[in-house]
Structure formats: C-alpha cells, structure tokens
Design a protein around this motif. Structure first.
Motif, PDB file in Angstrom:
ATOM      1  N   GLN A 214       0.834  -1.202   0.000  1.00 14.42           N
ATOM      2  CA  GLN A 214       0.000   0.000   0.000  1.00 14.42           C
ATOM      3  C   GLN A 214       0.865   1.247   0.000  1.00 14.42           C
ATOM      4  OE1 GLN A 214      -3.692   0.063   2.323  1.00 14.42           O
ATOM      5  NE2 GLN A 214      -2.926   1.916   3.343  1.00 14.42           N
ATOM      6  N   THR A 215       0.462   2.216  -0.800  1.00 12.06           N
ATOM      7  CA  THR A 215       0.994   3.576  -0.712  1.00 12.06           C
ATOM      8  C   THR A 215      -0.166   4.475  -0.319  1.00 12.06           C
ATOM      9  OG1 THR A 215       0.539   4.096  -3.031  1.00 12.06           O
ATOM     10  CG2 THR A 215       2.672   3.127  -2.537  1.00 12.06           C
ATOM     11  N   ASP A 216       0.096   5.420   0.579  1.00 11.63           N
ATOM     12  CA  ASP A 216      -0.974   6.319   0.995  1.00 11.63           C
ATOM     13  C   ASP A 216      -0.393   7.646   1.460  1.00 11.63           C
ATOM     14  OD1 ASP A 216      -0.347   6.121   3.920  1.00 11.63           O
ATOM     15  OD2 ASP A 216      -1.072   4.073   3.690  1.00 11.63           O
ATOM     16  N   TYR A 217      -1.261   8.630   1.562  1.00  9.22           N
ATOM     17  CA  TYR A 217      -0.861   9.902   2.169  1.00  9.22           C
ATOM     18  C   TYR A 217      -1.984  10.405   3.066  1.00  9.22           C
ATOM     19  CZ  TYR A 217      -3.644  12.424  -1.386  1.00  9.22           C
ATOM     20  OH  TYR A 217      -4.656  12.904  -2.192  1.00  9.22           O
ATOM     21  N   LEU A 218      -1.580  11.142   4.096  1.00 11.36           N
ATOM     22  CA  LEU A 218      -2.501  11.705   5.073  1.00 11.36           C
ATOM     23  C   LEU A 218      -2.283  13.208   5.119  1.00 11.36           C
ATOM     24  CD1 LEU A 218      -4.577  10.821   7.337  1.00 11.36           C
ATOM     25  CD2 LEU A 218      -2.645  11.024   8.922  1.00 11.36           C
ATOM     26  N   LEU A 219      -3.376  13.951   5.026  1.00 10.99           N
ATOM     27  CA  LEU A 219      -3.327  15.406   5.100  1.00 10.99           C
ATOM     28  C   LEU A 219      -3.602  15.872   6.526  1.00 10.99           C
ATOM     29  CD1 LEU A 219      -5.299  16.145   1.824  1.00 10.99           C
ATOM     30  CD2 LEU A 219      -2.896  16.699   2.199  1.00 10.99           C
ATOM     31  N   ALA A 220      -3.349  17.141   6.771  1.00  8.46           N
ATOM     32  CA  ALA A 220      -3.635  17.706   8.091  1.00  8.46           C
ATOM     33  C   ALA A 220      -5.139  17.715   8.346  1.00  8.46           C
ATOM     34  CB  ALA A 220      -3.065  19.122   8.175  1.00  8.46           C
ATOM     35  N   ALA A 221      -5.503  17.768   9.636  1.00 10.77           N
ATOM     36  CA  ALA A 221      -6.914  17.703  10.026  1.00 10.77           C
ATOM     37  C   ALA A 221      -7.692  18.914   9.507  1.00 10.77           C
ATOM     38  CB  ALA A 221      -7.030  17.622  11.540  1.00 10.77           C
ATOM     39  N   ARG A 222      -8.931  18.636   9.100  1.00  9.37           N
ATOM     40  CA  ARG A 222      -9.887  19.682   8.745  1.00  9.37           C
ATOM     41  C   ARG A 222     -10.913  19.774   9.879  1.00  9.37           C
ATOM     42  NH1 ARG A 222      -6.288  19.174   4.581  1.00  9.37           N
ATOM     43  NH2 ARG A 222      -7.046  20.118   2.643  1.00  9.37           N
ATOM     44  N   THR A 223     -11.141  20.975  10.366  1.00  8.06           N
ATOM     45  CA  THR A 223     -12.158  21.187  11.390  1.00  8.06           C
ATOM     46  C   THR A 223     -13.392  21.805  10.745  1.00  8.06           C
ATOM     47  OG1 THR A 223     -10.506  21.476  13.129  1.00  8.06           O
ATOM     48  CG2 THR A 223     -12.715  22.313  13.573  1.00  8.06           C
ATOM     49  N   VAL A 224     -14.533  21.128  10.941  1.00  3.68           N
ATOM     50  CA  VAL A 224     -15.790  21.562  10.332  1.00  3.68           C
ATOM     51  C   VAL A 224     -16.711  22.067  11.445  1.00  3.68           C
ATOM     52  CG1 VAL A 224     -17.606  20.954   8.701  1.00  3.68           C
ATOM     53  CG2 VAL A 224     -15.466  19.656   8.710  1.00  3.68           C
ATOM     54  N   ALA A 225     -16.997  23.353  11.425  1.00  5.15           N
ATOM     55  CA  ALA A 225     -17.881  23.944  12.429  1.00  5.15           C
ATOM     56  C   ALA A 225     -19.328  23.546  12.158  1.00  5.15           C
ATOM     57  CB  ALA A 225     -17.727  25.462  12.416  1.00  5.15           C
ATOM     58  N   PRO A 226     -20.205  23.624  13.167  1.00  7.76           N
ATOM     59  CA  PRO A 226     -21.630  23.342  12.933  1.00  7.76           C
ATOM     60  C   PRO A 226     -22.200  24.254  11.841  1.00  7.76           C
ATOM     61  CG  PRO A 226     -21.176  23.457  15.282  1.00  7.76           C
ATOM     62  CD  PRO A 226     -19.929  23.919  14.585  1.00  7.76           C
ATOM     63  N   GLY A 227     -22.923  23.656  10.909  1.00  7.86           N
ATOM     64  CA  GLY A 227     -23.509  24.406   9.810  1.00  7.86           C
ATOM     65  C   GLY A 227     -22.538  24.727   8.687  1.00  7.86           C
ATOM     66  N   ALA A 228     -21.285  24.283   8.805  1.00  7.55           N
ATOM     67  CA  ALA A 228     -20.270  24.568   7.782  1.00  7.55           C
ATOM     68  C   ALA A 228     -19.919  23.288   7.032  1.00  7.55           C
ATOM     69  CB  ALA A 228     -19.035  25.177   8.423  1.00  7.55           C
ATOM     70  N   SER A 229     -19.041  23.431   6.081  1.00 11.09           N
ATOM     71  CA  SER A 229     -18.580  22.279   5.292  1.00 11.09           C
ATOM     72  C   SER A 229     -17.112  22.467   4.959  1.00 11.09           C
ATOM     73  CB  SER A 229     -19.401  22.135   4.013  1.00 11.09           C
ATOM     74  OG  SER A 229     -19.237  23.268   3.184  1.00 11.09           O
ATOM     75  N   THR A 230     -16.478  21.366   4.569  1.00  7.57           N
ATOM     76  CA  THR A 230     -15.094  21.405   4.102  1.00  7.57           C
ATOM     77  C   THR A 230     -14.914  20.348   3.026  1.00  7.57           C
ATOM     78  OG1 THR A 230     -12.758  21.391   4.806  1.00  7.57           O
ATOM     79  CG2 THR A 230     -14.175  19.697   5.729  1.00  7.57           C
ATOM     80  N   GLU A 231     -13.913  20.537   2.197  1.00  8.72           N
ATOM     81  CA  GLU A 231     -13.659  19.557   1.151  1.00  8.72           C
ATOM     82  C   GLU A 231     -12.177  19.490   0.837  1.00  8.72           C
ATOM     83  OE1 GLU A 231     -16.051  21.028  -2.112  1.00  8.72           O
ATOM     84  OE2 GLU A 231     -14.316  22.027  -3.015  1.00  8.72           O
ATOM     85  N   VAL A 232     -11.770  18.374   0.257  1.00  9.92           N
ATOM     86  CA  VAL A 232     -10.387  18.165  -0.153  1.00  9.92           C
ATOM     87  C   VAL A 232     -10.406  17.461  -1.497  1.00  9.92           C
ATOM     88  CG1 VAL A 232     -10.256  15.973   1.099  1.00  9.92           C
ATOM     89  CG2 VAL A 232      -8.155  17.199   0.517  1.00  9.92           C
ATOM     90  N   THR A 233      -9.483  17.847  -2.361  1.00  3.94           N
ATOM     91  CA  THR A 233      -9.433  17.292  -3.715  1.00  3.94           C
ATOM     92  C   THR A 233      -8.078  16.655  -3.975  1.00  3.94           C
ATOM     93  OG1 THR A 233     -11.007  18.911  -4.567  1.00  3.94           O
ATOM     94  CG2 THR A 233      -9.611  17.819  -6.180  1.00  3.94           C
ATOM     95  N   GLY A 234      -8.116  15.451  -4.503  1.00  2.25           N
ATOM     96  CA  GLY A 234      -6.902  14.766  -4.923  1.00  2.25           C
ATOM     97  C   GLY A 234      -7.091  14.178  -6.306  1.00  2.25           C
ATOM     98  N   LYS A 235      -6.011  13.714  -6.881  1.00  2.00           N
ATOM     99  CA  LYS A 235      -6.076  13.162  -8.229  1.00  2.00           C
ATOM    100  C   LYS A 235      -5.518  11.743  -8.240  1.00  2.00           C
ATOM    101  CE  LYS A 235      -5.772  17.731 -10.346  1.00  2.00           C
ATOM    102  NZ  LYS A 235      -7.217  17.778 -10.620  1.00  2.00           N
ATOM    103  N   LEU A 236      -6.041  10.969  -9.174  1.00  2.58           N
ATOM    104  CA  LEU A 236      -5.601   9.580  -9.349  1.00  2.58           C
ATOM    105  C   LEU A 236      -5.261   9.355 -10.817  1.00  2.58           C
ATOM    106  CD1 LEU A 236      -5.360   6.502  -8.609  1.00  2.58           C
ATOM    107  CD2 LEU A 236      -7.800   6.342  -9.149  1.00  2.58           C
TER     108      LEU A 236
END
Length: 606
Positions: free
Chosen positions: A305-327
């Motif tokens: 397996q190869t993998d990567y881990l990004l830093a934590a995203r904190t999502v406040a109530p009523g908010a959203s977050t997203e992350v984009t990667g490519k394959l």
C-alpha cells in the motif's frame, strides 16, 4: 603489448561485458520470474489466506492514520464474479472502461481500451485495477480518519454509498456519491475523469450537528499479491513516488517486505505503484504538507500500500469542508505524463517511466525514435533512420578510426618483418613499433572507437525498447509484429514449417529460438570481421571466427528491434569501412578472406 594481443584482449573484455549484460538483462530476470510463477498461479486461482477478514470488514488501523493494507476474504471468485457481487456505476471514457464500487466508494475496476494483452486485436483488454474478493486486487480508496479518542462514525470499506443522479461516469458527466453517518455528518464524494487517465476526486463533509468535528483526509492505493515482474534488473516495478525534497523514491516489492514501512513528511509530489507499462499514482494537493507512506503486510498473499494523510480539517456546525486529490490510472505514455506534469503541476511526473541512470542518452534516443515515427508511421523504419543519424553524427570519429585501421593494414607487412627481426628482443620490438606508428601518424587504439560508440547507443535503444509503451506491440514488416519482443521464428523448427515450439525445451529453450533476424545479424557481423585478415595467432583466429556465432545466439533472446538495429549498423559499418579502405588505397580483402577461411590447409610434412 603488441597490436594483435591488444585486439585479443579487447575482444575478450567485450565478450565478458556482453555476457555480463546478458546476465543482467535476461538470465537473471528469467530466474527471478521462474521463482514467482508458482505464487502467481496460486494467486490467479484466487486462493487467499483463510484467516483474513470477510469482505466489507474494516481493516485494523491506528487512530489518525490511513487504514493499513486491507485484507480480503477466503474466496475463489473470479474477477467478473467479484464485480458482479457489488453495486456499481459504470465508467466509460475514450480510453477507459470499468466501474466505481458503491461499496466503499472505491475505484477498483479499470481496463484500458487502447491496449490488449497480445498482438492479437481480439485478445482481452489490459486490466489495471481489480476489486477485493477476486484475484490480484488493485484499487484506489479515499476517506477520513478521526484523531485519537474521537468517537465518530466514518465511512469504511463496507459502507454502501448512494449515487446522486443516474448514469455512467464519463468525461462530461461526473459522479457524486452520498452517505449520512446518522450523527449530523453528510459525506459526499465527487469523481470526475478526463479523456485520458486522470481522475479528480473531491471529498466533502457537511456538518449539520451541534459540535465542531475534526477529521483527517487520506488517499491510498492498495495491491494484494506480488505481480510477475518483467525484470527487476533493467527497470523498476513496485512502489514509486516523487516526494518534495526527498526526491524520487523507488522501492521494490521485496525491499518493502523487509522494510515494512517507510514514512516521509513532505510538501508536494505524488506516489503510487508501477508496473512495466502501467501505473496507479495518487496526487495530493501540491501546496499542503502530507505524511506519505509505503508499507507492506506479510502473509500467504502479501499486501502492498501507498498512501498519504493530510492535516486535520475542522468543520464547524452548519459549515462544510472539502479536499481534492487526483488519481492516475493508465498507461505510462510519455506524451500524457508530460501533459499532466505541465497542466496539473505534478512535479517530475515523467519519472513514472524508468529511464535509468543513463537517461541523458535514453531520453534523447526515445525522442528521436518517436519523432521519426510520427513522420514515417513505423518504429522499425524509425530505428533504421536513427541508426543512420547516429552514424552521421559520429562519422568524423569513425572516419578517423577506419582510416587508422586502413593505415595499419598498409604497414602490416612491415610490422610482421619487424616482429620476425626482433623476436628475441621484446623491448626493442615494442619501441620500433611505436616509432613506426608515430612516423605514420597511426593511433593503434583507434579501431576500438566504433565499438565504444556502439555500446551506449545499444544500451539506450535496449532501454527504450524495453520500458516505453510506445514500442509495445509496434510492428515492423513481415513476421515482426512486436519490436519489443524477440524474433518469434526459429531455425530449429525451420521457421515454422515444423509444428513445434523450441522454447518449450527445459533450460535451453530460449537458446533454440534462433530467428531470422538474429541470423542476419550474425552474418553481417561475420562479414564485418572478414574485412580484415585473421590474426596470425591460432587462438585469436578461433576467437574471431566463433565470435559472430556467439553473438547470434546471445542476441536471439533480445528484442527484435535491437537485433534489427545491430544488423543495420553492421551493414552501414561494412559500407563505411570499405569506402574508407578504397579511398586509402587499401585492398578490400573480404572475398579473399572468405576463400582463405574455407581453403583446406596442407598437412605439415613429416
């Protein structure tokens, strides 16, 4: 050391060098391939470790880290059965076909429309990614992990995602998957694909709860079972990546099995698993710090397996977050990799192709072949034209070399008389020879120049034929349907007239595949060596007589394109040397030497 002994020593060293090259490029890889045949056959039958988890059960993982290499069930399902066992959304692009697995939201079913297993146009398409549960799983997975101590329900490999909308994933129709964890978090995964081999995956979290949530996004590529490598000596197959300041990472399967885990903290780059012609590679956001890992899990069926881990995203109530990667999941075409490197800002992405240590020769060689191919439409013709270009480029050096050899022939009678006159005084003989060379302005080592020029060109062409997919299944004329494969004909079955495959003979079968082009190559080499008279020493005569036959059998197992190059190069060298000899007023003794070779020598008088 006199000239004849110098030539003999050089011939012996060259032969040893070619033997080493053959061991390095062919014999060694053949032995290693044979060692993996049994394991490969077992894996292809779908035999798995009976102690492994059932499908859909999340693999054990550490908090705040991507899942460890996943495990699969004890199953003998075929690939088609494993695909049919889960709900899926089809993928259809100009160059790819397959499906997205709604269980786990994985990209685990990819076949390449433009490439087939053999030169037969009706043979199956190349399969790159395959699902867990069948033979040789190979897939990409995305997700989130929670920090240590957090109690959050997250999507796992048994999570069934719901597609938003209907239809097939195409370059013009992205696919969005949705899953609700029942705790106020809604996860969406949007997968888009271009016209070639690049997927863009966006994971989004909407927090409808009353408390902030902190999660870490990960991406991985996992492979179960070690594939049959083409050659662990000539090219790299296994784990690969280009990671920021750490640079290029190439880790072979057996090395990561011993190392277990390699972890690097970097910014920018890419990582994945590569085969000879195909690869799966994951590309994180280039402006974020990542923890990249290469790891392996031992077992009856090893898992990588190869993998990567990004830093934590904190999502406040009523908010959203997203992350984009490519394959990237496709064929390692130079043009495509260069395009992604430039347009997608993926650093050194062309290093997915193993150009080797001599890339400064290999890459220009490929560029020349590929450029000419686009003009003439045949890689075989391109090889012939590149050979002419290389000859023209080094013509001044070769001209000096052949001119020096011609002068050597002119003074040969004087050298012979000198050796006879001073045969009891070696020091005086050597001094007289050096004085004669100086007087006639002859460099006795100049005859080595054409061979020294040919060796790096030979190796660069071999590397290009072996590692570049553009050469795969490239036809020439007649029976040569794949320049990257050996000549398929054999003298030992009368070039196909006898219905027998010599390659099936144990241990020596590859030596019996002596095709038409290797015979042509050996004949041209024989003619080239007969342009000059045989040396007077009987041992040297034997070596120079049998060397073309030795090279004929040696190169029979090399790619046909390489043998065609060598044959054509020999032909051009014969014409060039004969022209220079004629201009220097030296008799061309080819036919006399051929007659002398077969003339019966008189028996010595009693």
């Amino acid at each position: 050391m006199n000239e004849q002994n110098r030539n003999l020593l050089f011939a012996i060293l060259l032969s040893i060098g070619v033997l080493g090259l053959w061991e390095y490029m062919y014999a060694g890889p053949q032995r290693e391939r044979a060692q993996h045949i049994a394991e490969q056959q077992r894996i292809e039958r779908g035999v798995q470790n009976p102690t492994e988890n059932v499908p859909g059960t999340p693999a054990p993982q550490s908090a705040g880290a991507p899942p460890e290499p996943a495990v699969v069930a004890n199953t003998s399902m075929t690939r088609d059965q494993a695909i049919a066992a889960t709900q899926r959304v089809a993928i259809d692009t100009p160059r790819l076909k397959g499906s997205i697995n709604l269980t786990g939201g994985r990209i685990d079913d990819i076949a390449l429309k433009d490439y087939r297993e053999t030169v037969d146009p009706n043979s199956p398409n190349i399969v790159l990614l395959s699902p867990s549960g069948g033979p040789m799983p190979f897939y990409a997975d995305y997700g989130w992990v929670a920090p240590t101590g957090a109690n959050i329900v997250l999507p796992a490999n048994n999570t069934v995602w719901t597609p938003e909308g209907t239809g097939t994933l195409t370059p013009s129709s992205p696919l969005t998957l949705r899953w609700d964890n029942g705790q106020g978090l809604t996860f969406r995964r949007t997968i888009a694909v271009d016209n070639d081999y690049l997927f863009t995956v966006t994971d989004k979290i909407d927090n409808a709860g009353t408390a902030p949530v902190s999660l870490l996004p990960y991406t991985l590529i996992s492979r179960h079972g070690r594939p049959q490598s083409q050659s662990n000596y000539v090219l790299h197959e296994g784990m690969i990546g280009y990671l920021g300041d750490e640079g290029l990472q190439e880790i072979k399967y057996h090395d990561i099995e011993e190392e277990k885990l390699r972890s690097l903290s970097v910014t920018s780059g890419w990582l994945g698993i590569t085969d000879k012609y195909w690869a799966g590679a994951i590309v994180p956001p280039q402006n974020e710090a990542i923890t990249a890992r290469f790891n392996a899990t031992a077992g009856e069926v090893p898992r990588y397996q190869t993998d990567y881990l990004l830093a934590a995203r904190t999502v406040a109530p009523g908010a959203s977050t997203e992350v984009t990667g490519k394959l990237f999941a496709g064929a390692k075409e130079k043009r495509i990799l260069d395009k992604y490197e430039a347009e997608q800002n993926i650093p050194r992405f062309e290093l997915l192709i193993d150009w080797g240590w001599f890339y400064f020769i290999t890459k220009p060689m490929f560029w020349a072949l590929d450029s000419i191919f686009h003009l003439v439409g045949n890689f075989g013709i391109a090889i012939l034209l590149v050979t002419v270009a290389v000859k023209a480029l080094f013509y001044p050096l070769a001209n000096l070399s052949y001119a020096s050899m011609s002068k050597m022939k002119k003074i040969q009678p004087e050298l012979v008389a000198m050796r006879d006159r001073l045969k009891d005084d070696k020091m005086a003989q050597q001094k007289a020879m050096m004085d004669l060379y100086k007087k006639e302005k002859i460099n006795p080592a100049a005859g080595c120049v054409p061979i020294l020029i040919q060796i790096p060109v030979f190796f660069a062409l071999y590397k290009v034929l072996f590692v570049t997919i553009e050469m795969r299944h490239a036809p020439f004329f007649g029976w040569i349907r794949d320049l990257s494969a050996p000549d398929p004909t054999s003298l030992f079955n009368l070039f196909g007239l006898i219905p027998w495959d010599p390659s099936t003979v144990p241990f020596i079968g590859h030596f019996l595949m002596l095709g038409i082009w290797p015979i042509i190559m050996g004949f041209t080499m024989f003619l080239q060596m007969r342009l000059n008279p045989l040396p007077p020493d009987p041992t040297q005569q034997v070596i120079f007589t049998w060397m073309p036959l030795f090279f004929t059998f040696l190169l029979a197992s090399f790619p046909a394109g390489l043998v065609i190059y060598w044959s054509w190069n020999n032909t051009l060298s014969i014409l060039q040397q004969a022209s220079i000899m004629k201009r220097q007023g030296v008799k061309i003794e080819l036919f006399d030497n051929l007659k002398g070779l077969f003339r019966r020598k008189p028996k010595p008088q009693e």
